[in-house]
Motif scaffolding. Structure first.
Motif, mmCIF file in Angstrom:
data_model
loop_
_atom_site.group_PDB
_atom_site.id
_atom_site.type_symbol
_atom_site.label_atom_id
_atom_site.label_comp_id
_atom_site.label_asym_id
_atom_site.label_seq_id
_atom_site.Cartn_x
_atom_site.Cartn_y
_atom_site.Cartn_z
ATOM 1 N N VAL A 189 -1.101 -13.050 4.134
ATOM 2 C CA VAL A 189 0.082 -12.326 3.745
ATOM 3 C C VAL A 189 -0.195 -10.855 2.930
ATOM 4 O O VAL A 189 0.326 -9.716 3.605
ATOM 5 C CB VAL A 189 0.985 -13.154 3.150
ATOM 6 N N ALA A 190 -1.168 -10.985 2.186
ATOM 7 C CA ALA A 190 -1.539 -10.039 1.224
ATOM 8 C C ALA A 190 -2.396 -8.901 2.103
ATOM 9 O O ALA A 190 -2.217 -7.652 1.817
ATOM 10 C CB ALA A 190 -2.568 -10.547 0.310
ATOM 11 N N VAL A 191 -3.122 -9.251 3.130
ATOM 12 C CA VAL A 191 -3.761 -8.239 3.964
ATOM 13 C C VAL A 191 -2.716 -7.404 4.939
ATOM 14 O O VAL A 191 -2.785 -6.140 4.873
ATOM 15 C CB VAL A 191 -5.029 -8.941 4.778
ATOM 16 N N ARG A 192 -1.909 -8.230 5.410
ATOM 17 C CA ARG A 192 -0.800 -7.704 6.327
ATOM 18 C C ARG A 192 0.107 -6.620 5.398
ATOM 19 O O ARG A 192 0.153 -5.556 6.015
ATOM 20 C CB ARG A 192 0.152 -8.668 6.758
ATOM 21 N N ARG A 193 0.211 -7.007 4.172
ATOM 22 C CA ARG A 193 1.172 -5.999 3.531
ATOM 23 C C ARG A 193 0.474 -4.997 2.531
ATOM 24 O O ARG A 193 1.060 -4.111 1.988
ATOM 25 C CB ARG A 193 1.856 -7.005 2.341
ATOM 26 N N GLY A 194 -1.029 -5.013 2.793
ATOM 27 C CA GLY A 194 -1.785 -4.002 2.307
ATOM 28 C C GLY A 194 -1.875 -4.284 0.556
ATOM 29 O O GLY A 194 -2.269 -3.350 -0.205
ATOM 30 N N ILE A 195 -1.835 -5.645 0.187
ATOM 31 C CA ILE A 195 -2.058 -6.016 -1.147
ATOM 32 C C ILE A 195 -3.470 -5.789 -1.562
ATOM 33 O O ILE A 195 -3.815 -5.514 -2.721
ATOM 34 C CB ILE A 195 -1.313 -7.111 -1.574
ATOM 35 N N ILE A 196 -4.180 -6.392 -0.615
ATOM 36 C CA ILE A 196 -5.833 -6.432 -0.718
ATOM 37 C C ILE A 196 -6.348 -5.926 0.690
ATOM 38 O O ILE A 196 -5.407 -5.786 1.707
ATOM 39 C CB ILE A 196 -6.292 -7.755 -1.229
ATOM 40 N N GLN A 220 0.927 -1.334 0.054
ATOM 41 C CA GLN A 220 0.033 0.038 0.196
ATOM 42 C C GLN A 220 0.890 1.208 -0.015
ATOM 43 O O GLN A 220 0.621 2.094 -0.564
ATOM 44 C CB GLN A 220 -0.734 0.042 1.318
ATOM 45 N N ALA A 221 2.056 1.171 0.864
ATOM 46 C CA ALA A 221 2.851 2.421 0.959
ATOM 47 C C ALA A 221 3.623 2.631 -0.459
ATOM 48 O O ALA A 221 3.588 3.687 -1.012
ATOM 49 C CB ALA A 221 4.061 2.254 1.745
ATOM 50 N N VAL A 222 3.729 1.343 -1.258
ATOM 51 C CA VAL A 222 4.421 1.621 -2.304
ATOM 52 C C VAL A 222 3.517 2.308 -3.501
ATOM 53 O O VAL A 222 3.784 3.221 -4.208
ATOM 54 C CB VAL A 222 5.030 0.309 -3.231
ATOM 55 N N ARG A 223 2.478 1.806 -3.421
ATOM 56 C CA ARG A 223 1.261 2.357 -4.392
ATOM 57 C C ARG A 223 1.118 3.835 -4.030
ATOM 58 O O ARG A 223 0.818 4.625 -5.239
ATOM 59 C CB ARG A 223 -0.343 1.619 -4.213
ATOM 60 N N ALA A 224 1.182 4.261 -2.724
ATOM 61 C CA ALA A 224 0.859 5.887 -2.409
ATOM 62 C C ALA A 224 2.110 6.474 -3.060
ATOM 63 O O ALA A 224 1.849 7.545 -3.400
ATOM 64 C CB ALA A 224 0.755 5.893 -0.970
ATOM 65 N N ILE A 225 3.331 5.980 -2.664
ATOM 66 C CA ILE A 225 4.308 6.764 -3.093
ATOM 67 C C ILE A 225 4.562 6.873 -4.836
ATOM 68 O O ILE A 225 4.810 7.987 -5.201
ATOM 69 C CB ILE A 225 5.811 6.080 -2.726
ATOM 70 N N LYS A 226 4.132 5.638 -5.572
ATOM 71 C CA LYS A 226 4.105 5.762 -6.909
ATOM 72 C C LYS A 226 2.848 6.848 -7.331
ATOM 73 O O LYS A 226 3.040 7.345 -8.443
ATOM 74 C CB LYS A 226 3.746 4.597 -7.437
ATOM 75 N N ALA A 227 2.079 6.924 -6.625
ATOM 76 C CA ALA A 227 0.809 7.685 -6.901
ATOM 77 C C ALA A 227 1.230 9.247 -6.766
ATOM 78 O O ALA A 227 0.618 10.181 -7.438
ATOM 79 C CB ALA A 227 -0.552 7.599 -6.205
#
Length: 210
Positions: A201-208, A95-102
């Motif tokens: 894992v996906a929820v913890r990492r903010g993937i979904i 989620q952080a990566v998506r935010a920074i890329k945005a």
């Protein structure tokens, strides 16, 4: 230029009134900051930005109508110089990566607001990036990992909702074998033992999101 003109003008976007109230109080307590607008969803945040063009926007990720990351994308497409700090309860690196890329300039955990908010606002206003240490560490840990594709995230989200492969296939208009292939790729990329572990894992990492 007088003192009022030199204040850091701030827009707060969060769907929780109590958090907005708390942020407003923290900003009001700083001699060089001024709250100019509030928003409770991404659409309001975009409109408020157009109206006030603040120096700093504090943006929640999980909001109705338009989420924070989509709002960041929309704002930055119109105002490339916008400086936006993401506020979130999630430590997930994806989620952080998506935010920074945005286009976000900062990424701050809500649990650290009292300690880090003021310094983060001033730092981002000065043109620097600020990312919570826990988030930065998580991002570094997974930097070399393969990202899930949009289709893989879609499949995993439907699996997380309790759908069997056959149901996912019907919902997405693809074959059951294709769903199995996507899930196999998901398990590999997330180093997950099985479907349940992949969701965790996906929820913890903010993937979904659940």
């Amino acid at each position: 230029m007088n003192a009022m003109d030199s204040n850091i003008r701030i827009l707060v976007a969060d769907d929780h009134p109590l958090l907005r109230e708390g942020l407003s109080g923290m900003i009001a307590g700083q001699p060089d900051m001024k709250l100019v607008a509030e928003a409770e969803n991404g659409e309001q945040a975009l409109q408020a930005y157009r109206t006030h063009q603040p120096d700093i926007t504090l943006m929640d990720v999980q909001m109705p109508k338009m989420n924070g990351i989509d709002a960041i994308t929309a704002i930055r497409s119109e105002f490339p110089a916008a400086r936006i700090v993401v506020l979130t309860t999630y430590k997930g690196d994806a989620q952080a990566v998506r935010a920074i890329k945005a286009g976000a300039s900062g990424y701050l955990l809500k649990s650290m607001l009292r300690k880090d908010l003021v310094e983060t606002i001033r730092s981002v206003h000065a043109g620097r990036r600020r990312i919570s240490a826990d988030i930065a560490s998580e991002m570094a840990e997974h930097m070399a990992d393969d990202e899930l594709t949009t289709r893989e995230r879609d499949v995993l989200s439907r699996v997380a909702a309790g759908n069997a492969n056959k149901e996912v296939a019907a919902q997405m208009g693809i074959s059951e074998e294709t769903v199995k292939t996507h899930m196999k790729n998901v398990l590999t990329k997330l180093s997950a033992r099985d479907r349940t572990h992949a969701v965790v894992v996906a929820v913890r990492r903010g993937i979904i999101d659940l």
